[in-house]
Design a protein around this motif. Sequence first.
Motif, PDB file in Angstrom:
ATOM      1  N   ASP A  41       0.867  -1.179   0.000  1.00 15.32           N
ATOM      2  CA  ASP A  41       0.000   0.000   0.000  1.00 15.32           C
ATOM      3  C   ASP A  41       0.905   1.230   0.000  1.00 15.32           C
ATOM      4  O   ASP A  41       1.549   1.532   0.997  1.00 15.32           O
ATOM      5  N   ASN A  42       0.975   1.916  -1.127  1.00 17.06           N
ATOM      6  CA  ASN A  42       1.886   3.046  -1.227  1.00 17.06           C
ATOM      7  C   ASN A  42       1.149   4.382  -1.240  1.00 17.06           C
ATOM      8  O   ASN A  42       1.579   5.333  -1.881  1.00 17.06           O
ATOM      9  N   ASN A  43       0.049   4.471  -0.501  1.00 17.39           N
ATOM     10  CA  ASN A  43      -0.698   5.718  -0.399  1.00 17.39           C
ATOM     11  C   ASN A  43       0.209   6.792   0.200  1.00 17.39           C
ATOM     12  O   ASN A  43       0.691   6.637   1.326  1.00 17.39           O
ATOM     13  N   PRO A  44       0.463   7.882  -0.524  1.00 19.15           N
ATOM     14  CA  PRO A  44       1.356   8.915   0.002  1.00 19.15           C
ATOM     15  C   PRO A  44       0.832   9.570   1.282  1.00 19.15           C
ATOM     16  O   PRO A  44       1.601  10.154   2.037  1.00 19.15           O
ATOM     17  N   LEU A  45      -0.447   9.438   1.548  1.00 21.56           N
ATOM     18  CA  LEU A  45      -1.021   9.982   2.779  1.00 21.56           C
ATOM     19  C   LEU A  45      -0.384   9.342   4.020  1.00 21.56           C
ATOM     20  O   LEU A  45      -0.330   9.943   5.079  1.00 21.56           O
ATOM     21  N   TYR A  46       0.133   8.115   3.861  1.00 19.58           N
ATOM     22  CA  TYR A  46       0.732   7.390   4.973  1.00 19.58           C
ATOM     23  C   TYR A  46       2.234   7.633   5.125  1.00 19.58           C
ATOM     24  O   TYR A  46       2.800   7.316   6.167  1.00 19.58           O
ATOM     25  N   ILE A  47       2.891   8.168   4.079  1.00 16.02           N
ATOM     26  CA  ILE A  47       4.358   8.224   4.119  1.00 16.02           C
ATOM     27  C   ILE A  47       4.966   9.563   3.713  1.00 16.02           C
ATOM     28  O   ILE A  47       6.162   9.770   3.925  1.00 16.02           O
ATOM     29  N   LYS A  58      -2.144  17.424   9.699  1.00 18.78           N
ATOM     30  CA  LYS A  58      -0.953  17.955  10.367  1.00 18.78           C
ATOM     31  C   LYS A  58       0.314  17.290   9.842  1.00 18.78           C
ATOM     32  O   LYS A  58       1.358  17.900   9.746  1.00 18.78           O
ATOM     33  N   LYS A  59       0.203  15.992   9.575  1.00 20.18           N
ATOM     34  CA  LYS A  59       1.315  15.200   9.038  1.00 20.18           C
ATOM     35  C   LYS A  59       0.736  13.882   8.542  1.00 20.18           C
ATOM     36  O   LYS A  59      -0.474  13.719   8.475  1.00 20.18           O
ATOM     37  N   THR A  60       1.591  12.936   8.212  1.00 20.50           N
ATOM     38  CA  THR A  60       1.122  11.651   7.686  1.00 20.50           C
ATOM     39  C   THR A  60       0.238  10.938   8.716  1.00 20.50           C
ATOM     40  O   THR A  60       0.418  11.086   9.922  1.00 20.50           O
ATOM     41  N   ILE A  61      -0.717  10.167   8.195  1.00 20.03           N
ATOM     42  CA  ILE A  61      -1.666   9.487   9.071  1.00 20.03           C
ATOM     43  C   ILE A  61      -1.421   7.977   9.088  1.00 20.03           C
ATOM     44  O   ILE A  61      -0.752   7.427   8.223  1.00 20.03           O
ATOM     45  N   VAL A  62      -1.986   7.348  10.090  1.00 19.83           N
ATOM     46  CA  VAL A  62      -1.889   5.904  10.272  1.00 19.83           C
ATOM     47  C   VAL A  62      -2.984   5.238   9.432  1.00 19.83           C
ATOM     48  O   VAL A  62      -4.145   5.642   9.494  1.00 19.83           O
ATOM     49  N   PRO A  63      -2.642   4.205   8.656  1.00 27.01           N
ATOM     50  CA  PRO A  63      -3.666   3.471   7.923  1.00 27.01           C
ATOM     51  C   PRO A  63      -4.696   2.871   8.892  1.00 27.01           C
ATOM     52  O   PRO A  63      -4.315   2.287   9.914  1.00 27.01           O
ATOM     53  N   MET A  95     -11.639  10.385  13.302  1.00 25.80           N
ATOM     54  CA  MET A  95     -10.591  11.387  13.083  1.00 25.80           C
ATOM     55  C   MET A  95      -9.313  10.663  12.685  1.00 25.80           C
ATOM     56  O   MET A  95      -9.102   9.527  13.089  1.00 25.80           O
ATOM     57  N   PRO A  96      -8.434  11.336  11.939  1.00 21.84           N
ATOM     58  CA  PRO A  96      -7.169  10.682  11.605  1.00 21.84           C
ATOM     59  C   PRO A  96      -6.301  10.499  12.850  1.00 21.84           C
ATOM     60  O   PRO A  96      -6.370  11.274  13.793  1.00 21.84           O
ATOM     61  N   VAL A  97      -5.504   9.457  12.811  1.00 24.49           N
ATOM     62  CA  VAL A  97      -4.504   9.204  13.837  1.00 24.49           C
ATOM     63  C   VAL A  97      -3.153   9.420  13.166  1.00 24.49           C
ATOM     64  O   VAL A  97      -2.906   8.902  12.072  1.00 24.49           O
ATOM     65  N   TYR A  98      -2.292  10.189  13.809  1.00 24.57           N
ATOM     66  CA  TYR A  98      -0.998  10.522  13.244  1.00 24.57           C
ATOM     67  C   TYR A  98       0.084   9.592  13.768  1.00 24.57           C
ATOM     68  O   TYR A  98      -0.045   9.017  14.853  1.00 24.57           O
TER      69      TYR A  98
END
Length: 146
Positions: A41-47, A58-63, A95-98
């Motif tokens: 999974d290379n979603n840039p949202l995670y890395i 705020k920054k990258t999120i946890v899948p 909510m997203p988890v960072y």
Amino acid sequence: MPDDVHRQGKPITAISEGDSLTVTESISERDLLIYLGLTNDNNPLYIQNEYAKSLGHKKTIVPPILLSGIITSSVSKLLPGPGSEIVNLSANFIMPVYHDEIITFSFEVIKVDLMKEVVMISVEATNSQDERVLDSVVMARPPRQE
């Protein structure tokens, strides 16, 4: 060699509505890299921080699947424990988890169904600001007594 070489979780007869558990976890960069390697999974949202920020984070999120993994491993290890099987899981990711954010998962048995041999467990996860980030309901089959 002894017959009982593995620890077993609680059988359904030892579980009651209201039984609870609290687990505190954080997803590290290492955890994330293992997940990405396993799933491709290379979603840039995670890395990629800049990418995540461009989407308002705020920054990258946890899948989300890593948060689900904390839930299922807590059921497998602690409540009901070893020998348990997850038969259903539903989750709302509020909510997203960072990365490296400390998350507290609160588990509570909300139903014990002796006929179907399953327990329903409600899970609520909050971040360090006490904001709810996840709600989940897990149906698990505790280990059977012999």
